[in-house]
Scaffold this active site. Structure first.
Site, PDB file in Angstrom:
ATOM      1  NE  ARG A  61      43.022  19.740  -2.440  1.00  0.00           N
ATOM      2  CZ  ARG A  61      44.138  20.055  -2.423  1.00  0.00           C
ATOM      3  NH1 ARG A  61      45.589  19.061  -1.784  1.00  0.00           N
ATOM      4  NH2 ARG A  61      44.628  19.604  -3.982  1.00  0.00           N
ATOM      5  CD  GLU A  98      52.297  19.872 -15.517  1.00  0.00           C
ATOM      6  OE1 GLU A  98      52.708  20.876 -16.531  1.00  0.00           O
ATOM      7  OE2 GLU A  98      51.426  20.072 -14.756  1.00  0.00           O
TER       8      GLU A  98
END
Length: 178
Positions: A61, A98
């Protein structure tokens, strides 16, 4: 009637991509002509009058925003891509996710040493991708003038991590929580 803010154009989708996550979806912002213009204008505002030689956007993006901002500034655009997506010789930088690691790359000849660059993306969470992008730009010999994001998730610590590196940050809105 009050004027809409950038935050008003962002849709929240619960439990995506995993249960308990509130996903902040900027596609609704990008799809609206007024929202997109407001976003680009506000991301540019603090850099008005500064010499910026190029805009670097983080996949994916950040490409949308970075291209629009580069157009407004009359500068070039440099993509910082996921590993294996660029055809020429690259510099690579690993960063933590993560669960595991990822790698981003930039072409070795993307910018000349000394170029003044604005780094752009839609979301600042932990700051891992942005830190990797900054490291790549610095390996090219560039000066990162600032980092501009639409959304900050302050609870995830990205802002603090980038500020600890001495980066100037500009965000348009924030959302508490993950």
């Amino acid at each position: 009637m009050s004027r809409k803010t950038v935050r008003d154009y962002i849709r929240t989708i619960p439990d995506f991509p995993h249960e308990g996550i509130l996903f902040r979806d900027v596609t609704t912002l990008f799809a609206d002509a007024r929202g997109m213009r407001l976003c680009v204008d506000q991301l540019l505002d603090p850099y008005a009058g500064q010499r910026i030689d190029a805009v670097a956007g983080l996949e994916a993006r950040g490409f949308i925003l970075g291209g629009a901002i580069a157009h407004q500034l009359g500068t070039g655009f440099v993509p910082i891509r996921k590993k294996g997506k660029l055809p020429g010789p690259t510099f690579a930088q690993d960063y933590a996710l993560e669960y595991g690691q990822a790698t981003v790359e930039v072409h070795r000849d993307a910018l000349p040493a000394g170029a003044r660059v604005l780094l752009v993306d839609d979301l600042l969470a932990t700051g891992g991708t942005a830190r990797a992008g900054i490291a790549l730009l610095e390996r090219l010999g560039c000066e990162v003038m600032g980092c501009a994001f639409v959304i900050d998730l302050p609870d995830l610590g990205g802002r603090k991590a980038l500020e600890a590196m001495g980066m100037e940050l500009h965000t348009l809105c924030s959302f508490e929580g993950a």
